[in-house]
Each structure stands twice: as structure tokens, then as C-alpha cells.
Design an enzyme around this catalytic site. Structure first.
Site, PDB file in Angstrom:
ATOM      1  CD  GLU A  73      -3.219  -0.643   0.888  1.00 21.91           C
ATOM      2  OE1 GLU A  73      -3.284   0.233  -0.003  1.00 21.91           O
ATOM      3  OE2 GLU A  73      -4.204  -1.172   1.398  1.00 21.91           O
ATOM      4  CG  ASP A  74      -0.955   4.735  -1.685  1.00 19.52           C
ATOM      5  OD1 ASP A  74      -1.702   4.068  -0.930  1.00 19.52           O
ATOM      6  OD2 ASP A  74      -1.410   5.534  -2.526  1.00 19.52           O
TER       7      ASP A  74
ATOM      8  CG  ASP B 248      -6.268   8.429   6.065  1.00 18.87           C
ATOM      9  OD1 ASP B 248      -5.677   8.897   7.047  1.00 18.87           O
ATOM     10  OD2 ASP B 248      -7.207   9.022   5.487  1.00 18.87           O
TER      11      ASP B 248
ATOM     12  CG  PHE C  24      -3.813  15.395   1.291  1.00 19.16           C
ATOM     13  CD1 PHE C  24      -4.798  14.408   1.333  1.00 19.16           C
ATOM     14  CD2 PHE C  24      -3.166  15.646   0.085  1.00 19.16           C
ATOM     15  CE1 PHE C  24      -5.130  13.696   0.182  1.00 19.16           C
ATOM     16  CE2 PHE C  24      -3.490  14.935  -1.058  1.00 19.16           C
ATOM     17  CZ  PHE C  24      -4.474  13.953  -1.015  1.00 19.16           C
TER      18      PHE C  24
ATOM     19  NE  ARG D 198      -1.549   8.682  -9.383  1.00 22.81           N
ATOM     20  CZ  ARG D 198      -2.385   8.287  -8.430  1.00 22.81           C
ATOM     21  NH1 ARG D 198      -1.908   7.849  -7.286  1.00 22.81           N
ATOM     22  NH2 ARG D 198      -3.691   8.331  -8.612  1.00 22.81           N
TER      23      ARG D 198
HETATM   24  P1  IMP Z   1      -8.119   4.605   3.803  1.00 25.37           P
HETATM   25  O1  IMP Z   1      -9.126   3.669   3.233  1.00 25.37           O
HETATM   26  O2  IMP Z   1      -8.764   5.739   4.570  1.00 25.37           O
HETATM   27  O3  IMP Z   1      -7.035   3.941   4.613  1.00 25.37           O
HETATM   28  O4  IMP Z   1      -7.503   5.396   2.581  1.00 25.37           O
HETATM   29  C1  IMP Z   1      -6.437   4.988   1.871  1.00 25.37           C
HETATM   30  C2  IMP Z   1      -6.418   5.652   0.516  1.00 25.37           C
HETATM   31  O5  IMP Z   1      -6.762   7.048   0.553  1.00 25.37           O
HETATM   32  C3  IMP Z   1      -5.003   5.608  -0.021  1.00 25.37           C
HETATM   33  O6  IMP Z   1      -4.775   4.426  -0.734  1.00 25.37           O
HETATM   34  C4  IMP Z   1      -4.910   6.868  -0.852  1.00 25.37           C
HETATM   35  O7  IMP Z   1      -5.345   6.609  -2.193  1.00 25.37           O
HETATM   36  C5  IMP Z   1      -5.869   7.835  -0.219  1.00 25.37           C
HETATM   37  N1  IMP Z   1      -5.168   8.784   0.674  1.00 25.37           N
HETATM   38  C6  IMP Z   1      -5.287   8.857   2.015  1.00 25.37           C
HETATM   39  N2  IMP Z   1      -4.510   9.827   2.514  1.00 25.37           N
HETATM   40  C7  IMP Z   1      -3.863  10.393   1.480  1.00 25.37           C
HETATM   41  C8  IMP Z   1      -2.897  11.460   1.374  1.00 25.37           C
HETATM   42  O8  IMP Z   1      -2.449  12.094   2.349  1.00 25.37           O
HETATM   43  N3  IMP Z   1      -2.456  11.741   0.116  1.00 25.37           N
HETATM   44  C9  IMP Z   1      -2.892  11.073  -0.990  1.00 25.37           C
HETATM   45  N4  IMP Z   1      -3.791  10.068  -0.931  1.00 25.37           N
HETATM   46  C10 IMP Z   1      -4.281   9.734   0.295  1.00 25.37           C
HETATM   47 MG    MG Z   2      -5.546   8.551  -4.447  1.00 22.05          MG
END
Ligand code: IMP
Ligand code: MG
Length: 176
Positions: free
Chosen positions: A96-97, A100, A149, A162
Site C-alpha cells: 500500500e502507499d 489512513d 495530506f 505521483r
Molecule cells: P483509507 O481507506 O482511509 O485507509 O484510505 C487509503 C487511501 O486514501 C489511499 O490508498 C490513498 O489513495 C488515499 N489517501 C489517504 N490519505 C492520502 C494522502 O495524504 N495523500 C494522498 N492520498 C491519500
Molecule cells: Mg488517491
């Protein structure tokens, strides 16, 4: 670059941390073979950098997802592109990148675990723990980040940034 407030992790810091985590993963899976599963598009950049540091035999595959909403309570994710190959009886590491709220990862883990992998782990470049809503098992993490963010090294804002070699906090007022 317009929109960048400050650099959180430099190219050198990221490279060196990925080398460390890569060594850890290589040791943990020594003697086996590992399938890296990346989530399009954000994790592609991290996955390719990580894969180059691994000393065990590696295969790669990708999932595409669509999020229906940014609202965590909605938290709905669906698969827009499935894996090309079976993961049955394979050691799988979901790459995963950023994690959150945890909703995306939880959904993907449910999706993948139903397909009979021998093992299923999670590795993330960034971990934003202050916003976590659902707990997920996290095996490898490169960096913890504050509740801001961020963009770069795969992470986007409206599909941009990216390709940055570093991870930076985005200033929402600076425009894009
Ligand atoms: P989660 O489901 O809330 O854990 O969200 C994860 C996804 O939200 C990641 O795979 C990203 O695509 C996006 N995301 C969450 N925070 C950021 C951020 O700070 N920058 C860019 N994308 C984010
Ligand atoms: Mg995204």
C-alpha cells in the site's frame, strides 16, 4: 513546485528506509517465494522500489479499486481491476502507499483472504495512525506520518504529484 508546503521524507531517506524494510522482508520470507500485490495507482511507485530490494523470488500483480466516497463512514470500495493470476497457496504481501482510516486495506484483505493464499501480509510506505478507524494487521511500515495530506512517491492530489521522488505535505491554499 506550487502546492508543496514542506518535504517530509527526502529521496535519500525513502531509499534507505525501503532498503531496510526490503532486507527485513527478504529475511522473513527466506527460502520461499513472494507475490507482491499492489493497488493501482498509488502503490506502484513503492512496489517497484521495494521489489528491487528483495532477494527472494518475487512475482507481482495489481488490483484496481474505486472509492465511492471520501467519507470514512461510507468507506465503500470496489474492485475495478482484479488480479491477473491466482494467489492460491502463495505467500502474498499487499503493498500500500498509505493506510489512513484503514477501510481500503480491510476491504482488500477480505477480498484476498477468500482466495486461499498460504499467507497474507501488509506492507505500507506511509502509516497515518491518528486517523485510523478500523484496526488492521500491519506487518511492515516505512514511515509514520502526521495528520496532514501528503503527495509524492506515488501519492496524488487530483492525479498529480505521483512522480515526485520525495514525500511532501501539500498546501491546499497554494493551488494545483
Ligand atoms: P483509507 O481507506 O482511509 O485507509 O484510505 C487509503 C487511501 O486514501 C489511499 O490508498 C490513498 O489513495 C488515499 N489517501 C489517504 N490519505 C492520502 C494522502 O495524504 N495523500 C494522498 N492520498 C491519500
Ligand atoms: Mg488517491
Amino acid at each position: 513546485m506550487a502546492g508543496i508546503e514542506r518535504v517530509l521524507f527526502t529521496e535519500q531517506e525513502i531509499d534507505s528506509r525501503i532498503r531496510q524494510v526490503g532486507a527485513e522482508i527478504s529475511a522473513d520470507y527466506a527460502g520461499g517465494r513472494l507475490k507482491l500485490v499492489g493497488v493501482l495507482k498509488g502503490s506502484v511507485f513503492f512496489l517497484t522500489a521495494l521489489a528491487r530490494e528483495l532477494t527472494v523470488p518475487v512475482t507481482v500483480d495489481f488490483l484496481g479499486i474505486s472509492s465511492f466516497s471520501n467519507s470514512p463512514t461510507a468507506g465503500m470500495v470496489s474492485i475495478s481491476k482484479d488480479l491477473d493470476e491466482s494467489i492460491e497457496d502463495e505467500h502474498v504481501l499487499l503493498v500500500e502507499d498509505i493506510i489512513d482510516t484503514g477501510f481500503t486495506t480491510r476491504y482488500l484483505l477480505q477480498h484476498l483472504s477468500g482466495r486461499g493464499p498460504k499467507s497474507l501480509g501488509v506492507c505500507t510506505l506511509l502509516d497515518r495512525t491518528p486517523r485510523r478507524i478500523v484496526q488492521i494487521p500491519l506487518d511492515y511500515r516505512c514511515f509514520e506520518i502526521p495528520d496532514r495530506f501528503v503527495v509524492g512517491f506515488g501519492l496524488d492530489y487530483r492525479q498529480l504529484y505521483r512522480n515526485l521522488k520525495y514525500v511532501a505535505v501539500l498546501n491546499p491554499d497554494a493551488g494545483d
